[in-house]
Scaffold this active site. Structure first.
Site, PDB file in Angstrom:
ATOM      1  CB  SER A 104      -8.305   1.755  -6.754  1.00 32.60           C
ATOM      2  OG  SER A 104      -9.031   2.820  -7.345  1.00 32.60           O
ATOM      3  CG  ASP A 153      -2.163   0.840   1.070  1.00 36.74           C
ATOM      4  OD1 ASP A 153      -2.033   2.050   0.788  1.00 36.74           O
ATOM      5  OD2 ASP A 153      -3.261   0.278   1.232  1.00 36.74           O
ATOM      6  CG  ASN A 154      -0.143   4.762  -2.441  1.00 39.32           C
ATOM      7  OD1 ASN A 154      -1.137   4.584  -1.735  1.00 39.32           O
ATOM      8  ND2 ASN A 154      -0.205   5.390  -3.606  1.00 39.32           N
ATOM      9  CB  THR A 196      -6.998   6.317   0.403  1.00 36.86           C
ATOM     10  OG1 THR A 196      -6.753   5.091  -0.274  1.00 36.86           O
ATOM     11  CG2 THR A 196      -7.045   7.456  -0.607  1.00 36.86           C
ATOM     12  CE1 TYR A 256     -12.769   3.536  -7.786  1.00 37.79           C
ATOM     13  CE2 TYR A 256     -15.134   3.509  -8.163  1.00 37.79           C
ATOM     14  CZ  TYR A 256     -14.011   2.970  -7.567  1.00 37.79           C
ATOM     15  OH  TYR A 256     -14.126   1.849  -6.768  1.00 37.79           O
ATOM     16  N   GLY A 305       1.607  -7.977 -15.331  1.00 36.46           N
ATOM     17  CA  GLY A 305       2.937  -8.422 -15.735  1.00 36.46           C
ATOM     18  C   GLY A 305       3.605  -9.255 -14.661  1.00 36.46           C
TER      19      GLY A 305
END
Length: 327
Positions: free
Chosen positions: A76, A32-33, A36, A146, A103
């Site tokens: 997302s 996770d970045n 959110t 979105y 990929g």
């Protein structure tokens, strides 16, 4: 021990999926970045020897050393407030992020499940929505970032399946709720819960006649789990077909919370769907799945979670650095 990568792991649904797959005996890698997501959703897992966490943005590249059996792509923004603040990141994670993970799945020989959404149906002209319905989406409207990210996500996933023979699954998620939702993310349930707990009137957009169908998180996770392990490659709706108007739902919240707030009305946002109800015939037939938790029980559990939040958390505004993610 099977190994699974779950992107968006610090989010609401992602964190519950980490719990489920650890319970099923998997080795889980969460990624996770945190734009959110919140590490608080995962802190109970950090001492688990079968769980590891990567702080990483899948839109750049994705590298996971060693063997990998499964990938769940749930990275997302998922609420209107988020994807309107970070529209470019929303498009990138649905396109570049999905491309990177497909990929990776191909390189590892892994099966990948993509989290799509009922928003691919837009403001539907068919009710309830079946998987065969192509949707009614405004590609250039504010919600298009979105909706179209998710529609592209489905297209590239099926292209990888057909062209490369990749094992893929697609879940179309309808409104889901439960513990760990963010209060200030703009979605109906946390918005109403937060307003009720703060003693504010409940805000309804439009006249309240628009409908939603709410699925409790445990039911949603069960449906996703069954779909991943199934042999079905086309999209499957997972949601609760029990439909309710927003006005009636707001009144249920007031009754549940024991407050005496009134309802206030504001203009309906552009392209906000007027009806949302899944046809879950395929889920019933193919997965043997249907929701078990009724709304009264699920909402009670969700309310108990929100009641544990501190006053500071109830009144917290979002302070995340969205700008750097929207380049």
């Amino acid at each position: 021990m099977k190994k699974i990568l779950i992107t968006g792991a610090a989010g609401f649904l992602g964190s519950h999926l980490c719990d489920r797959f650890l319970k099923e005996g998997y080795q889980v890698i969460g990624m996770d970045n945190l734009i959110t997501g919140d590490l608080k959703n995962l802190e109970h897992l950090f001492k688990n020897e079968h769980f590891e966490f990567y702080h990483h943005d899948v839109s750049t590249f994705v590298h996971v050393p060693g063997r990998l059996d499964y990938i769940l792509h749930f990275a997302s923004p998922a609420s209107p407030i988020d994807y309107l603040k970070i529209p470019i990141q929303t498009l990138k994670v649905g396109s570049l992020g999905t491309h990177n993970l497909l990929g990776l799945a191909r390189a590892k020989g892994a099966r990948i499940l993509i989290a799509s959404t009922s928003e691919v149906y837009g403001d539907p002209l068919v009710h309830p929505q079946t998987e065969e319905y192509y949707g009614n989406v405004n590609t250039i409207g504010p919600r298009g970032v979105y909706d179209e990210a998710k529609r592209f996500q489905e297209s590239i996933t099926m292209a990888y399946h057909r062209y490369h023979g990749l094992e893929t699954r697609i879940v179309r998620i309808f409104n889901t709720y439960g513990p760990r939702m963010r209060l200030n993310d703009g979605r109906v349930i946390p918005a109403f819960m937060g307003q009720a707990l703060r003693g504010e009137d409940l805000t309804i957009f439009g006249d309240g006649s628009q409908t939603r169908s709410f699925c409790y998180v445990d039911d949603q996770v069960e449906g996703i789990y069954r779909l991943l392990l199934s042999d079905y490659v086309l999209p499957v709706n997972i949601g609760n077909p029990n439909e309710i108007t927003i006005k009636d739902f707001a009144e249920e919240i007031i009754k549940l919370t024991g407050t005496d707030q009134k309802l206030t009305y504001r203009p309906l946002p552009q392209n906000d769907p007027l009806q949302r109800q899944p046809d879950i015939s395929k889920a019933r037939e193919i997965l043997g799945w249907e929701p078990k938790v009724d709304r009264a029980e699920g909402m009670k559990k969700t309310f108990e979670y929100f009641r544990t939040l501190t006053s500071e958390e109830l009144n917290k505004k979002e302070h995340k650095d969205f700008e750097k993610y929207s380049r």
